[in-house]
Write a protein that holds these residues in place. Structure first.
Motif, short mmCIF file in Angstrom:
data_model
loop_
_atom_site.label_atom_id
_atom_site.label_comp_id
_atom_site.label_asym_id
_atom_site.label_seq_id
_atom_site.Cartn_x
_atom_site.Cartn_y
_atom_site.Cartn_z
N TYR A 347 87.60 96.75 94.14
CA TYR A 347 87.80 97.45 92.87
C TYR A 347 88.48 96.53 91.86
O TYR A 347 88.05 96.44 90.70
CB TYR A 347 88.63 98.70 93.11
N ARG A 348 89.52 95.85 92.30
CA ARG A 348 90.28 94.99 91.39
C ARG A 348 89.48 93.78 90.94
O ARG A 348 89.73 93.20 89.88
CB ARG A 348 91.58 94.53 92.09
N SER A 349 88.49 93.38 91.74
CA SER A 349 87.67 92.22 91.36
C SER A 349 86.85 92.48 90.10
O SER A 349 86.49 91.55 89.38
CB SER A 349 86.73 91.84 92.51
N GLY A 350 86.55 93.75 89.85
CA GLY A 350 85.75 94.12 88.68
C GLY A 350 84.25 94.05 88.91
O GLY A 350 83.47 94.57 88.11
N TRP A 351 83.83 93.43 90.00
CA TRP A 351 82.40 93.26 90.26
C TRP A 351 81.75 94.53 90.80
O TRP A 351 80.53 94.66 90.73
CB TRP A 351 82.18 92.13 91.28
N PHE A 352 82.57 95.42 91.34
CA PHE A 352 82.01 96.60 91.99
C PHE A 352 82.41 97.90 91.28
O PHE A 352 82.39 98.97 91.89
CB PHE A 352 82.46 96.65 93.46
N ARG A 353 82.78 97.80 90.02
CA ARG A 353 83.16 99.01 89.29
C ARG A 353 82.00 100.01 89.25
O ARG A 353 82.21 101.22 89.24
CB ARG A 353 83.60 98.67 87.86
N TRP A 354 80.77 99.48 89.24
CA TRP A 354 79.60 100.37 89.23
C TRP A 354 79.54 101.21 90.49
O TRP A 354 79.17 102.39 90.44
CB TRP A 354 78.31 99.53 89.12
N LEU A 355 79.93 100.60 91.63
CA LEU A 355 79.90 101.33 92.90
C LEU A 355 80.98 102.41 92.92
O LEU A 355 80.74 103.53 93.39
CB LEU A 355 80.11 100.35 94.05
N PHE A 356 82.16 102.08 92.40
CA PHE A 356 83.24 103.08 92.35
C PHE A 356 82.89 104.20 91.37
O PHE A 356 83.25 105.36 91.60
CB PHE A 356 84.56 102.40 92.00
N ALA A 357 82.20 103.84 90.28
CA ALA A 357 81.75 104.88 89.35
C ALA A 357 80.72 105.78 90.01
O ALA A 357 80.68 107.00 89.77
CB ALA A 357 81.17 104.23 88.09
N LEU A 358 79.87 105.21 90.84
CA LEU A 358 78.86 105.99 91.57
C LEU A 358 79.53 106.98 92.51
O LEU A 358 79.07 108.12 92.68
CB LEU A 358 77.95 105.05 92.35
#
Length: 449
Positions: A347-358
């Motif tokens: 989450y903190r990396s910013g690369w997977f914000r789309w997954l957390f939003a999903l």
């Protein structure tokens, strides 16, 4: 502020700005992960779920699936959900206590927990899921209410104490199981032509032989056939079998052991919330420590446990006989913290914000999604009320069912929350808590969930 005015205020839908997105997302991951862990209990007889030799799965894709699930995520998603529930207790009560005086916050919280017990009973006795966690959370949540105002340091100590008690309890159980084996082996080695056995020794020898014979493959296959017959038969058969499993195992045996288990992770969840760890606000090194140490040591212990079971042919009698220490709680705790730390790093990396939003809407509807998992699996696997597929799928196939349910619940959660403030069962639970029907459709109060 009057009580009635205050109650109306805190009963209003939660504003978008009042929600903590990362907690909703983590809850979404956890509720889908719980289905991954629960699926063998829904779809496979117990002796098959934990023993890949029963259906000759060794060397097949089924064994690879079994190994990966058992090695890495087993038990971790329930732990993550318990931590989030502990954090949720603080969120719920602190919001009430900021707005209301007197005993009303405690009254509303206890009513919320009592309704959770009722929903747990629905899951057990109507949806027939013997692995229900809602009843446990209802009870343990009321216990944890008394600790909500402790400092973060004391909450951490509380979690560690519960972990030590859990480790002590499960090792006591191990040696209680080993005792009749040790006694039986000693008596079996005696020369009965020279030494006459006492009535007590005869009883111990009979118990030893019964335990040993009961783990023979032919005997276990007979139990598997009986379980399949009961779970795919009439509704009455299914009801007696599944509720009996809850009463005899979950409530008596597992419940006896799991009190410290659930409380431990709720303490950790409260600690992580008060220190900002669970919301992703702690220094990045904290998450690296959790990830590296948790997964490094936890996966090694998990590998060791699986290796012991494999070397003993997954035979419970031989595993118990050989085991010197029960590492399960330590392994599960470390793996759970490791996976949690890894998720926050992603989450903190910013690369997977789309997954957390999903995952966020899935977590906002976690209560609804949890109970609908029980409903869907009952329809697919049980006889009398469904398709009766219990015990008729290979292991890899039941995880295809898991993937299908995940897709349905992700889509359903996104679509539903486009139009409504809460999931249907979240709305029901909230309305019962406040003794008043809450707004459901978006736009009605000019707020968004």
């Amino acid at each position: 502020m009057s009580t009635s005015t205050g109650t109306a205020a805190i009963a209003a839908p939660v504003l978008q700005t009042q929600r903590i997105g990362i907690i909703d997302s983590l809850r979404g991951f956890a509720i889908l992960g719980i289905l991954l862990m629960n699926m063998p209990g829904f779809a496979l007889p117990g002796p098959v779920a934990g023993d890949p030799t029963m259906w000759n799965e060794l060397g097949t894709v089924n064994f690879k699936v079994y190994f990966l699930v058992e090695w890495i995520p087993e038990g971790t998603q329930r732990a993550l959900f318990s931590m989030l529930f502990g954090a949720g207790i603080l969120l719920f009560t602190s919001r009430l206590e900021r707005r209301l005086d007197g005993v009303l916050p405690a009254d509303l919280f206890m009513r919320r927990q009592l309704w959770l017990l009722v929903f747990g009973l629905v899951n057990i006795y109507i949806l027939l899921w013997w692995g229900d966690i809602l009843f446990d959370y209802g009870v343990c949540g009321m216990i944890m209410f008394t600790f909500r105002n402790l400092s973060s340091k004391k909450l951490l100590i509380g979690g560690i104490v519960c972990m030590m008690l859990m480790i002590a309890r499960e090792n006591r159980e191990l040696y209680l199981e080993k005792a009749p084996i040790t006694a039986g082996e000693r008596i079996a080695a005696m020369d009965t032509t020279k030494t006459k056995l006492t009535d007590k020794q005869k009883g111990q020898l009979a118990e030893y032989n019964e335990r040993k014979d009961g783990t023979k493959k032919d005997e276990r296959k007979k139990r598997v056939d009986k379980i399949i017959e009961a779970t795919t038969g009439s509704f009455a058969d299914v009801y007696e079998n599944r509720t009996g499993m809850y009463l005899n195992y979950m409530l008596v045996h597992y419940g006896y052991l799991s009190l410290w288990d659930v409380l431990m992770f709720m303490f950790f969840g409260m600690f992580f919330f008060k220190t900002g760890v669970i919301t992703g606000e702690a220094p990045i090194r904290i998450y690296w420590i959790l990830a590296v140490v948790g997964l490094g040591v936890g996966l090694w212990l998990s590998w060791y446990r699986i290796g012991l079971a494999s070397s003993r042919g997954y035979n419970w009698f031989e595993i118990t006989r050989a085991a010197k220490f029960e590492w399960y709680t330590l392994s599960r705790t470390l793996r759970s913290l490791g996976i949690f730390g890894t998720m926050i790093l992603l989450y903190r990396s910013g690369w997977f914000r789309w997954l957390f939003a999903l995952m966020r809407p899935v977590g906002q509807m976690a209560f609804t999604n949890y109970l609908t998992q029980s409903l869907i699996c009952a329809i697919i696997f049980y006889g009398g009320m469904g398709m009766g597929k219990f015990g008729h799928m290979q292991r890899y196939e039941i995880y295809l069912v898991v993937g299908s349910i995940w897709i349905v619940q992700i889509i359903w959660s996104h679509v539903w929350l486009r139009f409504f403030l809460f999931g249907p069962l979240e709305w029901c639970w909230r309305s019962l808590t406040y003794w008043k029907a809450q707004p459901l459709r978006k736009g009605k109060l000019g707020v968004s969930a």
